[in-house]
Design an enzyme around this catalytic site. Structure first.
Site, PDB file in Angstrom:
ATOM      1  N   CYS A   1       1.591   6.837  10.168  1.00  0.00           N
ATOM      2  CA  CYS A   1       0.582   7.760   9.635  1.00  0.00           C
ATOM      3  C   CYS A   1      -0.140   8.488  10.756  1.00  0.00           C
ATOM      4  O   CYS A   1      -0.408   9.697  10.654  1.00  0.00           O
ATOM      5  CB  CYS A   1      -0.408   7.001   8.760  1.00  0.00           C
ATOM      6  SG  CYS A   1      -1.264   5.638   9.585  1.00  0.00           S
TER       7      CYS A   1
ATOM      8  N   ARG B   1       0.819  -1.210   0.000  1.00  0.00           N
ATOM      9  CA  ARG B   1       0.000   0.000   0.000  1.00  0.00           C
ATOM     10  C   ARG B   1       0.857   1.267   0.000  1.00  0.00           C
ATOM     11  O   ARG B   1       0.630   2.178  -0.797  1.00  0.00           O
ATOM     12  CB  ARG B   1      -0.926   0.015   1.229  1.00  0.00           C
ATOM     13  CG  ARG B   1      -1.973  -1.088   1.274  1.00  0.00           C
ATOM     14  CD  ARG B   1      -2.864  -1.102   0.056  1.00  0.00           C
ATOM     15  NE  ARG B   1      -3.514   0.178  -0.185  1.00  0.00           N
ATOM     16  CZ  ARG B   1      -3.973   0.558  -1.386  1.00  0.00           C
ATOM     17  NH1 ARG B   1      -3.811  -0.217  -2.445  1.00  0.00           N
ATOM     18  NH2 ARG B   1      -4.587   1.721  -1.528  1.00  0.00           N
TER      19      ARG B   1
END
Length: 342
Positions: A155, A12
Site C-alpha cells: 500500500c 483486511r
C-alpha cells in the site's frame, strides 16, 4: 471476457477486495468464484457485512453451509490449509488473489498454478524472484502474458511511487527519505504481550511505535536507478486506518513549492487521474477513509528548502486504495492474455 478470480485469505485486504469489486461496479469484468479462508463461514459473512473502518456493506450478505451469498452471487467457501489441495482447476480460476500476507515467493505462486490457476497476484511485495511487481498507474504496461506470478507491491509503495515518478520526471531526483506514518495493524498487540519485535510488545492504542519497513527496497524494485539513494523509516500510530507518508527529495533543478503543487495537481487531473488525487482542504486522516486513490497529495504541506529540497505529505487509505489497485492489476494481467506453456 469475465475474469474468474479466487481469493486466498479473507482478512483486511481480501474482504476489501470483494467490497471494492461490488462498489466499483466491475462485476461484469471480474467474478469471484471461491474464497479460501481457515475461519468459519459465519465469521467470514459477518466481517464482510460489518466493518469498523468502512461501515456496513450495502449488498446483502449471507451464508449457507460452505457458500457465501453476496446479493444473488454465490461464492464457494474453502478451508484448505495446503496450496496443493486448492481446486483451482476444477473451478476454472484465471487469477488467484493471494491476500494471506503469508505466501509470497515463487514456490507459493507455482503451487497455485500447479493447482490449476493461470496466474497469481500477491497482495504484498513478495520475494525478488517473482515475474513482475506492479504499481498500477506507473508500470502496468510492462506486463506480458508470460508474467504468471506477480506482486501488487505494498500500500505504501503504491502511494509513494507515482509521486516519486512525477518529481523525478520533472526535476530529476538525486536522493530521498521517506517516513511512513501508518495506522496500527493486526501484527500489533491490543495490550502489552510478547512479540519477537520488542517494540510491538506494547499496546497499539497507547503509543507511536517505530517499526521496520522495506519501503526503500520497494522503491528500488520499481526504480532500480535509486538503489542506495532512498532510505525509509516507519512508525505506527493509534488509528485503525489511513496512512500518511512524509517524502523528502533533493532534486537537480531549482524549484518553488507552488510549481511542485502545480505539477502534482495537473497530474491528478490528467495522466494520473484515479490514481493520484490532490487537495488543499484542511483535512485530517479520517477524511481519507474509503478513498480509492493510491495517493492523495496534501498541497498545504508542500515545502521547498534551498530551491532543491522538496518535502511533500501524501495520504492514502492503506486498505481501500490498495484493494482497488488489486482489481486494476488483476484486469491488467488478464488483458495481456494467458500463456499456459510457460
Amino acid at each position: 471476457m469475465t475474469v474468474r478470480v479466487a481469493i486466498n485469505g479473507f482478512g483486511r485486504i481480501g474482504r476489501n477486495v470483494v467490497r471494492a469489486l461490488y462498489e466499483s461496479g466491475r462485476r461484469a469484468e471480474i467474478t469471484v468464484v471461491a474464497i479460501n479462508e481457515l475461519a468459519d463461514a459465519a465469521g467470514m459473512a459477518h466481517l464482510l457485512k460489518y466493518d469498523t473502518s468502512h461501515g456496513r456493506f450495502a449488498w446483502e450478505v449471507r451464508h449457507e453451509r460452505e457458500q457465501l451469498f453476496v446479493g444473488d452471487d454465490v461464492i464457494r467457501i474453502l478451508h484448505e490449509q495446503t496450496l496443493a489441495d486448492l481446486p483451482w482447476r476444477e473451478l476454472g480460476v484465471d487469477v488467484v488473489l493471494d491476500c494471506t500476507g503469508v505466501y509470497g515467493n515463487r514456490e507459493h505462486g507455482e503451487a497455485h498454478i500447479a493447482a490449476g490457476a493461470k496466474k497469481v497476484l500477491f497482495s504484498h511485495p513478495g520475494s525478488n524472484d517473482l515475474d513482475a511487481t506492479v504499481v498500477f498507474g506507473v508500470n502496468q504496461n510492462q506486463l506480458r502474458a508470460e508474467h504468471r506470478i506477480v506482486s501488487n507491491a505494498s500500500c505504501t509503495t503504491n502511494c509513494i511511487i507515482p509521486v516519486i515518478k512525477l518529481l523525478d520526471d520533472a526535476y530529476g531526483i538525486e536522493s530521498g527519505t521517506v517516513t511512513t506514518i501508518h495506522s496500527a495493524m493486526n501484527d500489533q498487540q491490543v495490550i502489552d504481550a510478547y512479540h519477537p519485535d520488542l517494540r510491538r510488545t506494547r499496546a497499539a492504542s497507547q503509543s507511536i511505535i517505530p517499526v521496520d519497513t522495506k519501503l526503500a527496497a520497494g522503491i528500488t524494485r520499481i526504480f532500480p536507478q535509486f538503489n542506495d539513494r532512498f532510505e525509509a523509516i516507519a512508525v505506527r500510530v493509534p488509528t485503525i486506518n489511513v496512512t500518511a507518508i512524509d517524502l523528502s527529495v533533493t532534486v537537480k533543478k531549482p524549484i518553488k513549492a507552488s510549481e511542485v503543487n502545480q505539477l502534482l495537481q495537473k497530474a491528478a487531473q490528467g495522466a494520473f487521474h484515479g490514481i493520484v488525487d490532490y487537495t488543499e482542504s484542511p483535512l485530517v486522516s479520517i477524511d481519507f477513509n474509503h478513498d480509492p486513490h493510491s495517493a492523495i497529495v496534501d498541497g498545504t504541506q508542500t515545502r521547498v528548502s534551498g530551491a532543491h529540497l522538496i518535502k511533500t505529505l501524501v495520504w492514502c487509505d492503506n486498505e481501500w486504495g490498495f484493494a482497488n489497485r488489486m482489481l486494476d492489476t488483476t484486469l491488467a494481467m488478464a488483458a495481456v492474455g494467458f500463456r499456459l506453456d510457460t
